[in-house]
Design a protein around this motif. Structure first.
Motif, PDB file in Angstrom:
ATOM      1  N   GLY A 210       0.782  -1.262  -0.098  1.00 19.38           N
ATOM      2  CA  GLY A 210       0.035   0.106   0.045  1.00 19.38           C
ATOM      3  C   GLY A 210       0.783   1.356  -0.029  1.00 19.38           C
ATOM      4  O   GLY A 210       1.821   1.604  -0.945  1.00 19.38           O
TER       5      GLY A 210
ATOM      6  N   SER B  62       4.045   3.780   4.088  1.00 18.93           N
ATOM      7  CA  SER B  62       4.699   4.880   5.114  1.00 18.93           C
ATOM      8  C   SER B  62       5.532   4.162   6.168  1.00 18.93           C
ATOM      9  O   SER B  62       6.479   4.964   6.551  1.00 18.93           O
ATOM     10  CB  SER B  62       3.361   5.685   6.009  1.00 18.93           C
ATOM     11  OG  SER B  62       2.611   4.671   6.840  1.00 18.93           O
TER      12      SER B  62
ATOM     13  N   MET C  56       7.625   1.928   5.313  1.00 16.10           N
ATOM     14  CA  MET C  56       8.911   1.823   4.507  1.00 16.10           C
ATOM     15  C   MET C  56       9.602   3.096   4.595  1.00 16.10           C
ATOM     16  O   MET C  56      10.876   3.235   4.872  1.00 16.10           O
ATOM     17  CB  MET C  56       8.626   1.282   2.954  1.00 16.10           C
ATOM     18  CG  MET C  56       9.858   1.236   2.286  1.00 16.10           C
ATOM     19  SD  MET C  56       9.305   1.067   0.517  1.00 16.10           S
ATOM     20  CE  MET C  56       8.745   2.909   0.083  1.00 16.10           C
TER      21      MET C  56
HETATM   22  C1  GRF Z   1       0.394  -0.707   8.693  1.00 15.01           C
HETATM   23  O1  GRF Z   1      -0.831  -0.466   9.839  1.00 15.01           O
HETATM   24  C2  GRF Z   1       0.914  -2.026   9.017  1.00 15.01           C
HETATM   25  O2  GRF Z   1       1.107  -2.293  10.645  1.00 15.01           O
HETATM   26  C3  GRF Z   1      -0.067  -2.888   8.450  1.00 15.01           C
HETATM   27  O3  GRF Z   1      -0.362  -2.166   7.352  1.00 15.01           O
HETATM   28  C4  GRF Z   1      -0.233  -0.960   7.427  1.00 15.01           C
HETATM   29  C5  GRF Z   1       0.583  -0.533   6.168  1.00 15.01           C
HETATM   30  O4  GRF Z   1       0.681   1.030   6.014  1.00 15.01           O
HETATM   31  N1  GRF Z   1       0.442  -4.277   8.214  1.00 15.01           N
HETATM   32  P1  GRF Z   1       2.027   1.421   5.295  1.00 15.01           P
HETATM   33  O5  GRF Z   1       1.905   0.876   3.772  1.00 15.01           O
HETATM   34  O6  GRF Z   1       3.283   1.276   5.862  1.00 15.01           O
HETATM   35  O7  GRF Z   1       1.530   3.047   5.282  1.00 15.01           O
END
Ligand code: GRF
Length: 210
Positions: A14, A17, A19
């Motif tokens: 996704g 954030s 990363m």
């Molecule tokens: C985070 O809440 C993580 O804990 C979960 O998915 C979400 C990913 O967010 N596994 P992002 O892609 O790092 O912004």
């Protein structure tokens, strides 16, 4: 003698954030590591844009492009091996990895989960659904867990957890945001820093840090 930087491969699905928080922590010199490759399960993931803007090789391994999970994971494994990965980090990765890849990186494959495991983990507990379930259960606190990946979803040994208080007027989105900002974006880079400094050991089935 200068310490060797650890090679990191980050799997995403996704926004990326988490990363980004790891990359910023590397920029500040807090992590003795380098992100060598980013692999997304989703071609539209904004995480891919973030990686490419930084010149990090970014790959898409979408389930639909492969015959099976195993075939997809063989490709993921090939990329990890080519990057000579010391650690593989699941940062919002939504795929379920097959045993071949989990077994290839014992205690070197790490996930972040947006709740206080073992509560609110396992099948169906991902993304906003986790926070919905926390509120529905009337929990007073929530948080995030960084853990080693085991064959059963969300059951690997816990490395670290961080908490937030649930507030009376919380919605799943406000809770999600607070967990991300106050816990995930700090906890995940911190754990990756410990790993890269060889500070995390597993002894008699327990995680020791320091
Ligand atoms: C985070 O809440 C993580 O804990 C979960 O998915 C979400 C990913 O967010 N596994 P992002 O892609 O790092 O912004």
């Amino acid at each position: 003698m200068e310490k060797r930087k650890k090679n990191l491969v980050v799997l995403v699905s996704g926004g990326g954030s988490n990363m980004a928080a790891i990359l910023e922590s590397i920029d500040r010199g807090e992590i003795c590591g380098e992100v060598k490759a980013v692999i997304s399960s989703n071609a539209q993931a904004y995480a891919l844009t973030r990686a490419r803007e930084r010149g990090i090789p970014a790959y898409v391994c979408a389930r639909a492009d492969f015959e099976s999970n195993e075939a997809r994971d063989a490709e993921i494994l090939r990329i990890c091996r080519r990057a000579d990965a010391d650690y593989v980090l699941l940062a919002g990765y939504l795929g379920i990895l097959s045993p071949a890849i989990i077994e290839a990186y014992p205690y070197r494959l790490i996930n972040i989960h947006p709740a206080l495991l073992p509560k609110f983990g396992g099948k169906g507990f991902f993304g906003i659904h986790v926070h919905e379930a926390v509120l529905k259960a009337g929990e007073r606190e929530s948080g995030a867990t960084v853990h080693f990946v085991a064959n059963e979803i969300d059951t690997g040994l816990i490395i670290a957890q961080g908490k937030v208080q649930v507030q009376e007027n919380d919605t799943p989105h406000s809770l999600q945001e607070r967990v991300l900002d106050n816990v995930e974006h700090k906890l995940f880079p911190q754990v990756v820093g410990w790993l890269c400094d060889d500070k995390v050991r597993v002894q008699n089935g327990r995680v020791e840090i320091g």
